[in-house]
Design a protein around this motif. Structure first.
Motif, short mmCIF file in Angstrom:
data_model
loop_
_atom_site.label_atom_id
_atom_site.label_comp_id
_atom_site.label_asym_id
_atom_site.label_seq_id
_atom_site.Cartn_x
_atom_site.Cartn_y
_atom_site.Cartn_z
N GLY A 1 75.58 32.49 67.04
CA GLY A 1 75.55 31.06 66.68
C GLY A 1 74.58 31.29 65.97
N ARG A 2 74.08 32.21 66.05
CA ARG A 2 72.31 32.68 65.56
C ARG A 2 72.20 33.79 63.60
NH1 ARG A 2 68.92 32.74 69.48
NH2 ARG A 2 67.22 32.16 67.76
N GLY A 3 71.27 33.90 63.51
CA GLY A 3 70.25 34.42 61.93
C GLY A 3 70.24 35.45 62.16
N ARG A 4 69.79 36.30 61.40
CA ARG A 4 69.19 37.32 61.59
C ARG A 4 67.93 37.43 60.78
NH1 ARG A 4 71.76 40.21 59.19
NH2 ARG A 4 72.89 41.50 60.70
N THR A 5 66.60 36.77 61.27
CA THR A 5 65.22 36.61 60.93
C THR A 5 64.54 38.26 61.13
OG1 THR A 5 64.96 35.13 62.24
CG2 THR A 5 63.06 35.45 61.31
N LEU A 6 63.66 37.99 59.34
CA LEU A 6 62.57 39.79 59.16
C LEU A 6 61.15 38.24 58.51
CD1 LEU A 6 64.96 42.01 56.99
CD2 LEU A 6 63.71 41.93 59.53
N ILE B 1 69.60 36.20 74.12
CA ILE B 1 70.34 35.63 73.35
C ILE B 1 69.52 34.62 72.69
CG2 ILE B 1 72.81 34.67 73.17
CD1 ILE B 1 72.69 38.28 74.07
N PHE B 2 68.87 33.47 73.04
CA PHE B 2 68.45 32.39 73.26
C PHE B 2 67.16 32.64 72.83
CE2 PHE B 2 71.46 29.98 75.76
CZ PHE B 2 73.14 30.53 74.77
N VAL C 1 73.70 44.25 69.21
CA VAL C 1 73.17 42.01 69.61
C VAL C 1 74.01 42.19 68.26
CG1 VAL C 1 73.70 40.54 70.99
CG2 VAL C 1 73.48 42.79 71.95
N GLU C 2 75.24 41.14 67.96
CA GLU C 2 75.13 40.75 66.55
C GLU C 2 75.03 39.02 66.26
OE1 GLU C 2 78.74 43.26 64.79
OE2 GLU C 2 79.11 42.17 66.95
N PRO C 3 74.28 39.05 65.83
CA PRO C 3 73.05 37.30 65.97
C PRO C 3 74.10 36.01 65.50
CG PRO C 3 72.12 38.12 64.14
CD PRO C 3 72.68 39.85 65.07
N ALA C 4 75.93 36.67 63.98
CA ALA C 4 76.04 36.06 63.68
C ALA C 4 77.31 35.03 64.50
CB ALA C 4 76.94 36.32 62.86
N ARG C 5 77.49 36.53 65.72
CA ARG C 5 78.33 36.31 66.94
C ARG C 5 77.90 34.86 67.46
NH1 ARG C 5 80.56 40.56 69.66
NH2 ARG C 5 81.94 39.41 70.55
N VAL D 1 81.44 32.59 72.94
CA VAL D 1 79.50 32.87 72.61
C VAL D 1 78.77 32.01 71.52
CG1 VAL D 1 80.33 34.76 74.14
CG2 VAL D 1 80.16 34.93 71.42
N SER D 2 80.09 31.26 70.51
CA SER D 2 80.19 30.78 68.99
C SER D 2 79.39 29.69 69.65
CB SER D 2 80.65 31.01 67.97
OG SER D 2 81.60 29.72 68.05
N ARG D 3 79.59 29.65 70.31
CA ARG D 3 79.01 27.68 70.41
C ARG D 3 77.62 27.42 71.31
NH1 ARG D 3 84.68 24.00 70.72
NH2 ARG D 3 82.61 22.56 70.39
N MET D 4 77.51 28.44 72.21
CA MET D 4 76.75 28.14 73.19
C MET D 4 75.05 27.59 72.73
SD MET D 4 77.51 31.79 75.96
CE MET D 4 76.82 33.11 74.78
#
Length: 396
Positions: free
Chosen positions: A325-330, A292-293, A319-323, A268-271
């Motif tokens: 390949g994403r980042g959290r955005t505030l 997710i995307f 759902v954790e974004p780092a898993r 899932v980290s590379r999707m």
């Protein structure tokens, strides 16, 4: 939160149809080198099957199949064929027989027989059995039969196609909700029927369309009813509203696999990286709110949410974004509260009074934001420049 896999869970096979059903939808066309690049990326994710395309439909599809068949090393590839000898022969010419699954299209409803094909039920059954036999005669060991519009098919026709296909040597039946008309319980009942009609050795694959937004729910219902495999696409691209999204299925099983007793080997980290490349190739804008995307799938501008997430992201982030390949955005906007401003000032090690905080909130958030949002890093940079001359407290 971390995902776990129960030792007794059942492994689900992943059949990726991004390069066939996804690519054939309007505005999604890929050239052979692009198809090859995406096939390798999809293989790297851990897909079991990569559908190369429909080689008899055009020279471009033939060449893409040729390239993909010679380049995959871990995944097997599939070609799409009508129940026509020449289609199957073209597919074998393009891809050979090694690690090659030929998927033969069957007509699964009276509506399609009458209005699209103009043939009888008996003819529909016979052409499938004959085509499966022809594929085996050419040396293809793995032959699947995709039953189009199975969700609107009558039991007698569906059972006859299934039995005829298996007797001729088919190893997999693909049960298609082609029009996306089924509810999860309806699709589960359909899969249950096929499971009772077929030997356990025959793989059953789901192929669900998203016209009601139920493609993922239907695919999962199908798995719970005994299906072994899911046909899916990156980002859910495909005809009309699309197909079962690979990333949503993989994410769901990553978190809820123990509950469902199911798991996949998808990385899932590379999707997201693969999806980003695909979007660039087909000119697809990134949706803001897609699971997710989506651009803001892991972002928030609401003060109530931000207050909790600044203390513990799990307050609103299951759902954790780092898993992925994403980042959290505030994001900072007119719905943001003072908590996010205090957080930025604390990071800058700037101490202000309540009156100063209220003034900064007015000038930097409520009046400045209007209807737009900006990333918290932009606010931080702006405040740093404005407050640069303020004396900083000594380090603790």
């Amino acid at each position: 939160m971390s995902a776990t896999t129960d030792s007794d869970s059942r492994r689900i096979s992943i059949f990726d149809t991004t390069l066939r059903d996804g690519e054939q939808a309007p505005a999604n066309a890929l050239n052979p080198p692009q198809k090859l690049e995406m096939a390798l990326r999809i293989e790297a994710l851990g897909a079991d099957w990569v559908e190369a395309g429909f080689p008899a439909s055009s020279p471009s599809e033939f060449e893409a199949t040729r390239l993909i068949s010679r380049s995959l090393t871990t995944a097997r590839f599939t070609t799409f064929c009508r129940a026509v000898r020449s289609d199957i022969e073209t597919a074998v010419t393009a891809g050979g027989t090694d690690r090659h699954q030929v998927q033969i299209l069957a007509t699964g409803s009276d509506m399609h027989l009458r209005h699209k094909r103009g043939i009888s039920r008996a003819q529909a059954v016979d052409e499938v059995a004959e085509s499966v036999g022809h594929a085996h005669a050419l040396g293809v060991e793995s032959v699947s039969v995709g039953i189009e519009d199975a969700s609107r098919g009558e039991d007698g026709l569906l059972r006859d196609i299934a039995h005829g296909a298996v007797e001729a040597g088919a190893t997999c039946l693909v049960i298609a909700d082609t029009s996306g008309c089924h509810l999860p319980q309806e699709y589960a009942a359909l899969i249950t029927k096929f499971r009772t009609w077929l030997p356990d050795s025959i793989r059953i694959s789901t192929h669900c369309h998203n016209d009601f937004g139920l493609s993922l729910a239907n695919a999962v219902a199908g798995l719970e009813a005994g299906a072994d495999e899911v046909q899916a696409t990156l980002g859910g691209i495909g005809e009309r509203a699309g197909n079962t999204p690979l990333e949503e299925l993989a994410a769901l099983l990553s978190y809820k696999g123990v509950v469902l007793g199911l798991h996949t080997d998808i990385d899932v980290s590379r999707m997201y990286e693969a999806y980003t490349v695909l979007r660039g190739m087909i000119g697809l804008e990134e949706p803001r709110n897609k699971a997710i995307f989506g651009t803001y799938a892991f972002g928030t501008a609401a003060g109530i949410h931000q207050q909790g997430m600044l203390r513990n992201p799990a307050t609103y982030e299951y759902v954790e974004p780092a898993r992925f390949g994403r980042g959290r955005t505030l994001l900072v906007g007119r719905h943001s509260g003072r908590a996010v401003l205090r957080h930025v000032l604390d990071e800058l090690r700037v101490v202000v009074s309540d009156e100063e905080l209220a003034e900064l909130y007015r000038t930097h958030i409520t009046e400045r934001a209007g209807g737009d949002c900006e990333d918290i890093s932009v606010l931080k940079d702006r405040l740093a420049r404005e407050l640069l001359e303020r004396p900083l407290p000594a380090a603790a």
